[in-house]
Scaffold this motif. Structure first.
Motif, short mmCIF file in Angstrom:
data_model
loop_
_atom_site.label_atom_id
_atom_site.label_comp_id
_atom_site.label_asym_id
_atom_site.label_seq_id
_atom_site.Cartn_x
_atom_site.Cartn_y
_atom_site.Cartn_z
N LYS A 17 74.73 25.51 76.12
CA LYS A 17 73.86 26.57 76.63
C LYS A 17 72.31 26.28 76.42
O LYS A 17 71.46 27.25 76.87
CB LYS A 17 74.39 28.02 75.79
CG LYS A 17 75.84 28.18 76.13
CD LYS A 17 76.05 28.51 77.37
CE LYS A 17 77.49 29.04 77.59
NZ LYS A 17 77.86 29.41 78.84
N LEU A 18 71.99 25.23 75.36
CA LEU A 18 70.58 25.27 75.12
C LEU A 18 69.75 24.79 76.54
O LEU A 18 70.24 24.10 77.17
CB LEU A 18 70.31 24.05 74.09
CG LEU A 18 71.04 24.42 72.66
CD1 LEU A 18 70.89 23.17 71.93
CD2 LEU A 18 70.34 25.66 72.08
N GLU A 19 68.52 25.36 76.60
CA GLU A 19 67.68 24.88 77.42
C GLU A 19 66.58 24.06 76.76
O GLU A 19 65.56 24.52 76.34
CB GLU A 19 66.80 26.10 78.32
CG GLU A 19 67.76 26.82 78.80
CD GLU A 19 67.23 28.19 79.47
OE1 GLU A 19 65.88 28.35 79.15
OE2 GLU A 19 67.76 28.91 80.19
N LEU A 20 66.78 22.66 76.94
CA LEU A 20 66.10 21.63 76.10
C LEU A 20 64.65 21.49 76.62
O LEU A 20 64.46 21.13 77.94
CB LEU A 20 66.89 20.26 75.98
CG LEU A 20 68.14 20.24 75.37
CD1 LEU A 20 69.02 19.11 75.55
CD2 LEU A 20 68.12 20.80 73.91
N LYS B 145 62.95 20.71 70.80
CA LYS B 145 62.70 21.94 70.91
C LYS B 145 63.73 22.67 71.96
O LYS B 145 64.05 21.59 72.78
CB LYS B 145 61.27 22.28 71.60
CG LYS B 145 60.40 21.93 70.80
CD LYS B 145 58.71 21.70 71.50
CE LYS B 145 58.88 20.57 72.38
NZ LYS B 145 57.51 20.57 73.14
N ALA B 146 64.03 23.74 72.04
CA ALA B 146 64.96 24.41 72.89
C ALA B 146 64.54 25.80 72.85
O ALA B 146 64.44 26.37 71.97
CB ALA B 146 66.38 24.10 72.49
N LYS B 147 65.15 26.43 74.09
CA LYS B 147 65.14 28.00 74.34
C LYS B 147 66.95 28.20 74.42
O LYS B 147 67.62 27.43 75.06
CB LYS B 147 64.61 28.35 75.38
CG LYS B 147 62.95 28.48 75.20
CD LYS B 147 62.26 29.07 76.47
CE LYS B 147 60.80 29.28 76.40
NZ LYS B 147 60.53 30.49 75.35
N LEU B 148 66.95 29.51 73.92
CA LEU B 148 68.28 30.26 73.93
C LEU B 148 68.39 31.10 75.17
O LEU B 148 67.44 32.01 75.19
CB LEU B 148 68.73 30.87 72.89
CG LEU B 148 69.61 29.89 71.84
CD1 LEU B 148 68.82 28.71 71.34
CD2 LEU B 148 70.29 30.69 70.70
N LYS C 233 59.82 34.63 82.92
CA LYS C 233 61.33 34.70 82.87
C LYS C 233 61.67 33.30 81.90
O LYS C 233 62.80 33.61 81.44
CB LYS C 233 61.74 34.25 84.42
CG LYS C 233 61.35 32.63 84.92
CD LYS C 233 61.95 32.51 86.03
CE LYS C 233 61.93 31.03 86.46
NZ LYS C 233 62.64 29.86 85.47
N ASP C 234 60.92 32.58 81.67
CA ASP C 234 60.92 31.41 80.59
C ASP C 234 60.68 31.94 79.10
O ASP C 234 61.16 31.62 78.09
CB ASP C 234 60.71 30.23 81.11
CG ASP C 234 61.30 29.65 82.31
OD1 ASP C 234 62.44 29.87 82.08
OD2 ASP C 234 60.75 29.01 83.09
N ALA C 235 59.54 32.67 79.21
CA ALA C 235 58.78 32.74 77.88
C ALA C 235 59.56 34.07 77.04
O ALA C 235 59.52 33.97 76.11
CB ALA C 235 57.53 33.39 78.10
#
Length: 557
Positions: free
Chosen positions: A29-32, A37-40, A249-251
């Motif tokens: 599920k990680l957005e690498l 570093k990654a986003k959830l 949307k990503d932030a």
């Protein structure tokens, strides 16, 4: 002795996928964003169950001094120490702003052996969150000016535009500018004000939003200007909501990194506490509370600013309450509060420590008035004497606060074991915590300001200047009187005068202006000479930062 950046560059850190796996996060599920570093994503966060046994520690501090207190360093070191004593600790911190990074304060990744990494990335562009906020903010400004140029069907009064452009940099020349010079195809000529991105309402909104729907609702109600009849015009009326939310949307997804000792850290959002609410995002805090057993978060600057806003604004908004507050102090800072010059702070001076304790004691009393247990952490320097530390401990115990020295800068988690054990001892008592706010939302705006000024700052009275009083009345008449208040004040003093150190009493807090942040959901009250666009010092940190042919950065701190 290695510098902070050298320690970070020499550290052996795990891939962020390993950190996520140990945290219990599905790595698919990680957005690498690279290796570390990654986003959830928000939908994954929403699918996670709540952890009813999670404990929340708020780290705050005495009023900051040039001697440095190390609030973020203590936060990280405490999390590392809690891991060492067997707790599943998770950090929820703010992102650094490039203004301080290139200015005088430096970065916000901790220090020594208590840092979050990759330090250079986090202090610079990280995952682009702050740039996205800047773009979203300035898109709204461009839409306002385009509306004026294209015929102004909403009858916006160009002399009563409330929205400001922003930039993530200290640039005093942008405090007052003129845009659209020359008219015609260059646009409508009007005065403009820039503020630093960390002080912008979009930053505040992102940090207080609970999800995408809440984000869009908040953007929709932003008050951008008055029309020629005196009515407020919103971002929703301009048709700006969807585009601004799309920019974010990503932030809006929280960033996952790690400490030098592998503690998971959600570093997300970075509003200043002296001119905004000073708290990381509600989404990051909520995520940490789902995934960890002991969550350590911080609020900006001293407890009079960051902690008050964390409790009265963020906690009220999110429906959470801390189980413990850790109040950071240093022997050096106590001496500074007693009037000792900066170049003499390393010299033993028990009498100055005694005199400077007034500032810490006031913060202890304030935090206890919120119904919270207080653990004072003295960030220890090599020059601190046992006699000086004993004086601090004695004063804290007399006020009903626990005390522990911490050597987490030099020793990492090992240097915070005593602090961690005392924190665990308090948390294991499982004493129910009932929110106790400084004011009620039904209080008038004037009453809210007065309660903060007298209870938290120690003011004798409040002087609301005529212009500010008129705006408060206007916003109250328009239905905004029940909002919380976010007071913009110097961080260096409990008063609105940065030169009044210690625990000033009998002073008057002067309110000179009031701004409506309808999207964030509060009124901003400006006091003293606070400005929303800082300037650079005579020798900015930027002058010492460099990068070599191999891409190795030096000078960041």
């Amino acid at each position: 002795m290695l510098s902070d950046i050298e320690i970070a560059q020499n550290a052996k850190v795990s891939p962020i996928t390993n950190v996520a796996e140990h945290l219990g996060v599905d790595t698919d599920k990680l957005e690498l964003y690279g290796k570390y570093k990654a986003k959830l994503p928000l939908d994954y966060i929403e699918s996670l169950p709540d952890n009813p046994n999670a404990k929340l520690i708020l780290v705050t501090a005495m009023n900051p001094t040039p001697a440095g207190e190390g609030k973020t360093t203590i936060s990280i070191g405490l999390a590392q120490a809690l891991k060492l004593v067997g707790k599943k600790s998770v950090l929820a911190l703010r992102e650094p702003s490039l203004g301080p990074v290139f200015g005088v304060k430096g970065g916000a990744c901790g220090g020594g052996y208590s840092q979050v990494v990759p330090m250079e990335d986090i202090n610079l562009h990280f995952t682009g969150d702050i740039h996205a906020i800047t773009t979203a903010n300035n898109l709204l400004a461009a839409l306002i000016d385009n509306h004026l140029y294209q015929g102004n069907s909403l009858n916006i009064d160009k002399d009563r535009i409330l929205w400001k452009r922003c930039l993530d940099m200290n640039d005093r020349c942008l405090r007052a500018v003129t845009v659209g010079i020359g008219g015609g195809t260059k646009g409508v000529t009007r005065p403009e004000i820039f503020q630093i991105t960390a002080a912008s309402e979009i930053m505040a909104i992102l940090c207080l939003a609970k999800d995408i729907d809440d984000l869009k609702t908040r953007i929709d109600r932003i008050a951008v200007a008055y029309d020629t009849d005196g009515n407020l015009i919103t971002a929703g009326q301009l048709g700006a909501t969807g585009a601004i939310a799309t920019c974010l949307k990503d932030a809006i997804s929280p960033n996952l990194v790690q400490s030098l000792e592998g503690v998971p850290a959600f570093v997300h959002g970075g509003p200043f506490a002296n001119i905004s609410h000073g708290c990381n995002t509600c989404i990051a805090t909520k995520t940490a509370l789902k995934l960890g057993d002991v969550i350590i978060t911080e609020a900006g600057f001293g407890a009079d600013l960051g902690a008050e806003k964390f409790l009265d604004i963020k906690c009220r908004n999110l429906g959470i309450w801390p189980d413990l507050t850790v109040l950071v102090t240093t022997v050096r800072s106590l001496k500074y509060n007693a009037g000792v010059p900066k170049d003499k702070l390393s010299e033993p001076n028990p009498e100055a420590v005694k005199a400077g304790l007034a500032n810490v004691i006031k913060h202890i009393k304030n935090l206890k008035a919120f119904g919270l247990p207080v653990l004072v952490a003295s960030n220890r320097f090599l020059t601190d004497t046992e006699e000086e530390l004993a004086l601090v401990k004695e004063a804290c115990l007399a006020e009903g606060a626990e005390f522990a020295p911490a050597e987490i800068f030099a020793k990492g988690g090992e240097g915070g074991i005593e602090l961690a054990n005392k924190a665990v001892s308090i948390l294991e008592k499982n004493t129910p915590r009932k929110p106790t706010f400084t004011y009620e939302l039904t209080d008038s705006v004037e009453e809210k300001i007065a309660k903060i000024a007298t209870k938290i700052y120690g003011a004798a009275k409040v002087d609301i200047l005529p212009e500010a009083a008129a705006k408060i009345k206007e916003f109250t008449d328009k239905g905004y009187g029940n909002l919380p208040v976010c007071i913009a004040k110097t961080q260096y003093s409990l008063s609105d005068d940065p030169k009044k150190l210690g625990n000033p009493e009998g002073f008057t807090l002067t309110v000179r202006d009031c701004f409506l942040s309808a999207g964030a959901g509060y009124l901003v009250i400006l006091t003293g000479t606070i400005v929303t666009m800082p300037g650079l010092p005579p020798h900015p940190a930027a002058m010492d930062i460099d990068i070599d042919d191999n891409g190795v950065i030096t000078g960041l701190f």
